[in-house]
Design a protein around this motif. Structure first.
Motif, PDB file in Angstrom:
ATOM      1  N   PRO A  78      -3.145  14.975  -0.446  1.00  0.00           N
ATOM      2  CA  PRO A  78      -1.638  14.499  -0.794  1.00  0.00           C
ATOM      3  C   PRO A  78      -1.080  15.586  -1.606  1.00  0.00           C
ATOM      4  O   PRO A  78       0.106  15.580  -1.536  1.00  0.00           O
ATOM      5  CB  PRO A  78      -2.243  13.470  -1.955  1.00  0.00           C
ATOM      6  N   LEU A  79      -1.779  16.452  -2.129  1.00  0.00           N
ATOM      7  CA  LEU A  79      -1.144  17.606  -2.811  1.00  0.00           C
ATOM      8  C   LEU A  79      -0.249  18.566  -1.923  1.00  0.00           C
ATOM      9  O   LEU A  79       0.554  19.317  -2.115  1.00  0.00           O
ATOM     10  CB  LEU A  79      -2.235  18.733  -3.534  1.00  0.00           C
ATOM     11  N   ASP A  81       1.411  17.046   0.745  1.00  0.00           N
ATOM     12  CA  ASP A  81       2.341  16.198   1.275  1.00  0.00           C
ATOM     13  C   ASP A  81       3.809  16.551   0.612  1.00  0.00           C
ATOM     14  O   ASP A  81       3.793  16.754  -0.462  1.00  0.00           O
ATOM     15  CB  ASP A  81       1.822  14.682   1.002  1.00  0.00           C
ATOM     16  N   ARG A  83       6.308  14.913   0.120  1.00  0.00           N
ATOM     17  CA  ARG A  83       6.879  13.879  -0.774  1.00  0.00           C
ATOM     18  C   ARG A  83       6.359  14.180  -2.323  1.00  0.00           C
ATOM     19  O   ARG A  83       7.028  14.104  -3.120  1.00  0.00           O
ATOM     20  CB  ARG A  83       6.469  12.380  -0.365  1.00  0.00           C
ATOM     21  N   VAL A  84       5.064  14.436  -2.282  1.00  0.00           N
ATOM     22  CA  VAL A  84       4.187  14.739  -3.532  1.00  0.00           C
ATOM     23  C   VAL A  84       4.984  16.110  -4.185  1.00  0.00           C
ATOM     24  O   VAL A  84       5.030  16.122  -5.273  1.00  0.00           O
ATOM     25  CB  VAL A  84       2.632  14.755  -3.404  1.00  0.00           C
ATOM     26  N   GLN A  85       4.965  16.996  -3.429  1.00  0.00           N
ATOM     27  CA  GLN A  85       5.643  18.385  -3.787  1.00  0.00           C
ATOM     28  C   GLN A  85       6.944  18.176  -4.491  1.00  0.00           C
ATOM     29  O   GLN A  85       7.278  18.963  -5.269  1.00  0.00           O
ATOM     30  CB  GLN A  85       5.579  19.336  -3.009  1.00  0.00           C
ATOM     31  N   PRO A  88       6.042  14.780  -8.120  1.00  0.00           N
ATOM     32  CA  PRO A  88       4.746  14.597  -8.393  1.00  0.00           C
ATOM     33  C   PRO A  88       4.385  13.147  -8.601  1.00  0.00           C
ATOM     34  O   PRO A  88       3.033  12.849  -8.434  1.00  0.00           O
ATOM     35  CB  PRO A  88       4.289  15.517  -9.623  1.00  0.00           C
ATOM     36  N   TYR A  90       4.900  10.805  -6.790  1.00  0.00           N
ATOM     37  CA  TYR A  90       4.662  10.177  -5.612  1.00  0.00           C
ATOM     38  C   TYR A  90       2.865  10.130  -5.227  1.00  0.00           C
ATOM     39  O   TYR A  90       2.362   9.594  -4.341  1.00  0.00           O
ATOM     40  CB  TYR A  90       5.329  10.751  -4.479  1.00  0.00           C
ATOM     41  N   LEU A  91       2.284  11.189  -5.940  1.00  0.00           N
ATOM     42  CA  LEU A  91       0.711  11.217  -5.690  1.00  0.00           C
ATOM     43  C   LEU A  91      -0.115  10.034  -5.800  1.00  0.00           C
ATOM     44  O   LEU A  91      -0.904   9.818  -4.790  1.00  0.00           O
ATOM     45  CB  LEU A  91       0.296  12.433  -6.770  1.00  0.00           C
ATOM     46  N   ASP A 111       0.294   4.486   2.850  1.00  0.00           N
ATOM     47  CA  ASP A 111       1.246   4.806   1.606  1.00  0.00           C
ATOM     48  C   ASP A 111       2.507   4.038   1.565  1.00  0.00           C
ATOM     49  O   ASP A 111       3.036   3.648   0.678  1.00  0.00           O
ATOM     50  CB  ASP A 111       1.507   6.278   1.520  1.00  0.00           C
ATOM     51  N   ARG A 159      -1.300  10.320 -14.457  1.00  0.00           N
ATOM     52  CA  ARG A 159      -1.397   9.921 -13.140  1.00  0.00           C
ATOM     53  C   ARG A 159      -2.545  10.020 -12.377  1.00  0.00           C
ATOM     54  O   ARG A 159      -3.494  10.772 -12.991  1.00  0.00           O
ATOM     55  CB  ARG A 159      -0.360  11.169 -12.421  1.00  0.00           C
TER      56      ARG A 159
END
Length: 163
Positions: A78-79, A81, A83-85, A88, A90-91, A111, A159
């Motif tokens: 996921p890191l 992804d 959206r996560v970048q 964060p 969204y992780l 997700d 998180r």
């Protein structure tokens, strides 16, 4: 009939010396150790019940689910992804989408399902994830240095994927 001499109660009994152990007789005979209990298989899946439940497009509420243990890959992928970048926070959504294997009668959990859950269900799943992946607990017993009163503290990170 001939009588054999018997010892009377008044006559002291003479103890015969115990035989000397033979140094060449080999290893001593000991009782075999009790067999070790069979190891319990590693539990990798955990059932849960959502507080509110996920409501799908047809209005069906899904509450009962299964989460599996996370792997290092589950926390690393996921890191990457986007959206996560960009966000964060969204992780946890992406990570939970990877480790929830069943939810009600849904054919697949991803997700997109997690991001449409109620906030209370998301918070429940984040806490459940920490419990499952921290060997059942995220709290530690400590003692106050001033009053010496015992209490528990939360060790989990803010998180998912962080400790």
């Amino acid at each position: 009939m001939r009588r054999t001499a018997s010892r009377s109660a008044a006559a002291p009994a003479v103890a015969e010396p115990a035989p000397e152990p033979d140094a060449w007789s080999g290893p001593e005979q000991t009782a075999a150790p009790a067999p070790a209990p069979a190891p319990q298989p590693l539990r990798t899946e955990f059932e849960f019940e959502l507080p509110r439940g996920y409501v799908d497009d047809s209005g069906t509420v899904h509450r009962h689910g299964v989460m599996r243990l996370a792997t290092a890959r589950d926390e690393l992928i996921p890191l990457r992804d986007v959206r996560v970048q960009e966000n964060p926070a969204y992780l946890s959504v992406v990570l939970l989408g990877r480790v929830i294997t069943q939810l009600g009668t849904l054919s697949m959990v991803h997700d997109g399902v997690v991001e449409n859950m109620f906030a209370s269900d998301l918070a429940f799943l984040q806490d459940f994830y920490r419990q499952v992946n921290a060997e059942g607990h995220t709290r530690a017993a400590v003692t106050c240095p001033h009053c010496e009163e015992p209490f528990e503290v939360e060790l989990g990170g803010s998180r998912l994927g962080e400790s």
